[in-house]
Design a protein around this motif. Structure first.
Motif, PDB file in Angstrom:
ATOM      1  N   PRO A   5      25.131  27.744  38.014  1.00 45.06           N
ATOM      2  CA  PRO A   5      26.222  27.850  38.910  1.00 45.06           C
ATOM      3  C   PRO A   5      26.610  29.394  38.986  1.00 45.06           C
ATOM      4  CG  PRO A   5      26.764  27.109  36.673  1.00 45.06           C
ATOM      5  CD  PRO A   5      25.563  27.282  36.748  1.00 45.06           C
ATOM      6  N   GLY A   6      26.337  30.214  38.120  1.00 45.28           N
ATOM      7  CA  GLY A   6      26.738  31.730  38.222  1.00 45.28           C
ATOM      8  C   GLY A   6      27.481  31.882  36.759  1.00 45.28           C
ATOM      9  N   GLU A   7      27.947  33.180  36.659  1.00 42.72           N
ATOM     10  CA  GLU A   7      28.675  33.548  35.661  1.00 42.72           C
ATOM     11  C   GLU A   7      30.074  33.218  35.648  1.00 42.72           C
ATOM     12  OE1 GLU A   7      27.229  34.486  32.815  1.00 42.72           O
ATOM     13  OE2 GLU A   7      25.398  34.596  33.752  1.00 42.72           O
ATOM     14  N   ALA A   8      30.625  33.117  34.650  1.00 39.79           N
ATOM     15  CA  ALA A   8      32.114  32.578  34.539  1.00 39.79           C
ATOM     16  C   ALA A   8      33.202  33.733  34.808  1.00 39.79           C
ATOM     17  CB  ALA A   8      32.376  32.134  33.316  1.00 39.79           C
ATOM     18  N   MET A   9      34.026  33.391  35.589  1.00 39.67           N
ATOM     19  CA  MET A   9      34.896  34.589  35.943  1.00 39.67           C
ATOM     20  C   MET A   9      36.105  34.700  34.789  1.00 39.67           C
ATOM     21  SD  MET A   9      35.907  36.960  38.326  1.00 39.67           S
ATOM     22  CE  MET A   9      34.934  36.644  39.752  1.00 39.67           C
ATOM     23  N   ASP A  10      36.244  36.021  34.379  1.00 37.94           N
ATOM     24  CA  ASP A  10      37.291  36.006  33.082  1.00 37.94           C
ATOM     25  C   ASP A  10      38.242  36.688  33.931  1.00 37.94           C
ATOM     26  OD1 ASP A  10      35.985  38.573  33.717  1.00 37.94           O
ATOM     27  OD2 ASP A  10      35.525  38.867  31.642  1.00 37.94           O
ATOM     28  N   LYS A  11      38.672  36.681  34.942  1.00 40.02           N
ATOM     29  CA  LYS A  11      40.001  37.312  35.588  1.00 40.02           C
ATOM     30  C   LYS A  11      40.625  36.382  36.107  1.00 40.02           C
ATOM     31  CE  LYS A  11      37.542  41.572  36.778  1.00 40.02           C
ATOM     32  NZ  LYS A  11      37.074  42.598  37.837  1.00 40.02           N
ATOM     33  N   ASN A  12      41.858  36.629  36.484  1.00 41.04           N
ATOM     34  CA  ASN A  12      43.132  35.670  36.986  1.00 41.04           C
ATOM     35  C   ASN A  12      42.686  35.634  38.594  1.00 41.04           C
ATOM     36  OD1 ASN A  12      44.700  34.194  38.383  1.00 41.04           O
ATOM     37  ND2 ASN A  12      46.557  35.119  37.124  1.00 41.04           N
ATOM     38  N   LEU A  13      41.996  34.698  39.072  1.00 42.41           N
ATOM     39  CA  LEU A  13      41.599  34.756  40.546  1.00 42.41           C
ATOM     40  C   LEU A  13      42.621  34.841  41.593  1.00 42.41           C
ATOM     41  CD1 LEU A  13      38.952  31.954  40.589  1.00 42.41           C
ATOM     42  CD2 LEU A  13      38.474  34.390  40.268  1.00 42.41           C
ATOM     43  N   TYR A  14      43.925  34.438  40.880  1.00 42.74           N
ATOM     44  CA  TYR A  14      45.144  34.361  42.072  1.00 42.74           C
ATOM     45  C   TYR A  14      45.654  35.987  42.231  1.00 42.74           C
ATOM     46  CZ  TYR A  14      45.339  29.522  41.703  1.00 42.74           C
ATOM     47  OH  TYR A  14      44.876  28.006  41.762  1.00 42.74           O
ATOM     48  N   ASP A  15      45.556  36.732  41.220  1.00 43.95           N
ATOM     49  CA  ASP A  15      45.826  38.260  41.360  1.00 43.95           C
ATOM     50  C   ASP A  15      44.631  39.151  41.405  1.00 43.95           C
ATOM     51  OD1 ASP A  15      48.317  37.328  40.598  1.00 43.95           O
ATOM     52  OD2 ASP A  15      48.003  37.512  38.552  1.00 43.95           O
ATOM     53  N   LEU A  16      43.544  38.771  41.997  1.00 42.36           N
ATOM     54  CA  LEU A  16      42.482  39.692  42.385  1.00 42.36           C
ATOM     55  C   LEU A  16      43.120  40.505  43.574  1.00 42.36           C
ATOM     56  CD1 LEU A  16      39.087  37.684  42.238  1.00 42.36           C
ATOM     57  CD2 LEU A  16      40.019  39.380  40.484  1.00 42.36           C
ATOM     58  N   PRO A  17      42.482  41.946  43.439  1.00 39.83           N
ATOM     59  CA  PRO A  17      42.663  42.986  44.458  1.00 39.83           C
ATOM     60  C   PRO A  17      41.672  42.480  45.716  1.00 39.83           C
ATOM     61  CG  PRO A  17      41.801  43.914  42.777  1.00 39.83           C
ATOM     62  CD  PRO A  17      41.763  42.684  42.385  1.00 39.83           C
ATOM     63  N   PRO A  18      42.036  42.749  46.998  1.00 43.99           N
ATOM     64  CA  PRO A  18      41.406  42.134  48.127  1.00 43.99           C
ATOM     65  C   PRO A  18      39.825  42.683  47.838  1.00 43.99           C
ATOM     66  CG  PRO A  18      43.300  43.107  48.762  1.00 43.99           C
ATOM     67  CD  PRO A  18      43.416  43.385  47.383  1.00 43.99           C
TER      68      PRO A  18
END
Length: 85
Positions: A5-18
Motif C-alpha cells: 500500500p505504500g509507506e506509512a505517513m509519519d506527519k499530521n495530514l491535517y497540517d501539511l503545507p499545500p
C-alpha cells in the motif's frame, strides 16, 4: 493480491503545507468524479474478462442518471433557507 500500500505517513495530514499535500493521492469525493475516474481507468476491470466495456458503460450511464437526479433536487438546507416560512 499482496500489493504494497505504500509507506506509512509519519506527519499530521491535517497540517501539511499545500506543496506537500498535492503529492498525496486522493480518492474521489463526489460520485461524478469517481465515475470519470472509472471511465478513464477501466483496463484493470477488463483484465481476465471479468467486466466488459458494455457493462462498464451501462453502469456509468446508470449512475450518471443518479447524479443528474441529485443535482436537480432541492437540498434540505436550500429548502430551509429559501422556501420555509
Amino acid at each position: 493480491n499482496k500489493i504494497h500500500p505504500g509507506e506509512a505517513m509519519d506527519k499530521n495530514l491535517y497540517d501539511l503545507p499545500p506543496e506537500e499535500e498535492q503529492d498525496i493521492p486522493k480518492v474521489a469525493f463526489q460520485l461524478d468524479a469517481a465515475l470519470e475516474a472509472l471511465d478513464n481507468d477501466r483496463e484493470f476491470l477488463k483484465q481476465g474478462g471479468v467486466f466488459s466495456d458494455d457493462l462498464i458503460d451501462a453502469y456509468i450511464e446508470l449512475k450518471t442518471e443518479e447524479v443528474t437526479r441529485l443535482r436537480m433536487t432541492t437540498h434540505p438546507v436550500e429548502f430551509d433557507l429559501y422556501y420555509s416560512i
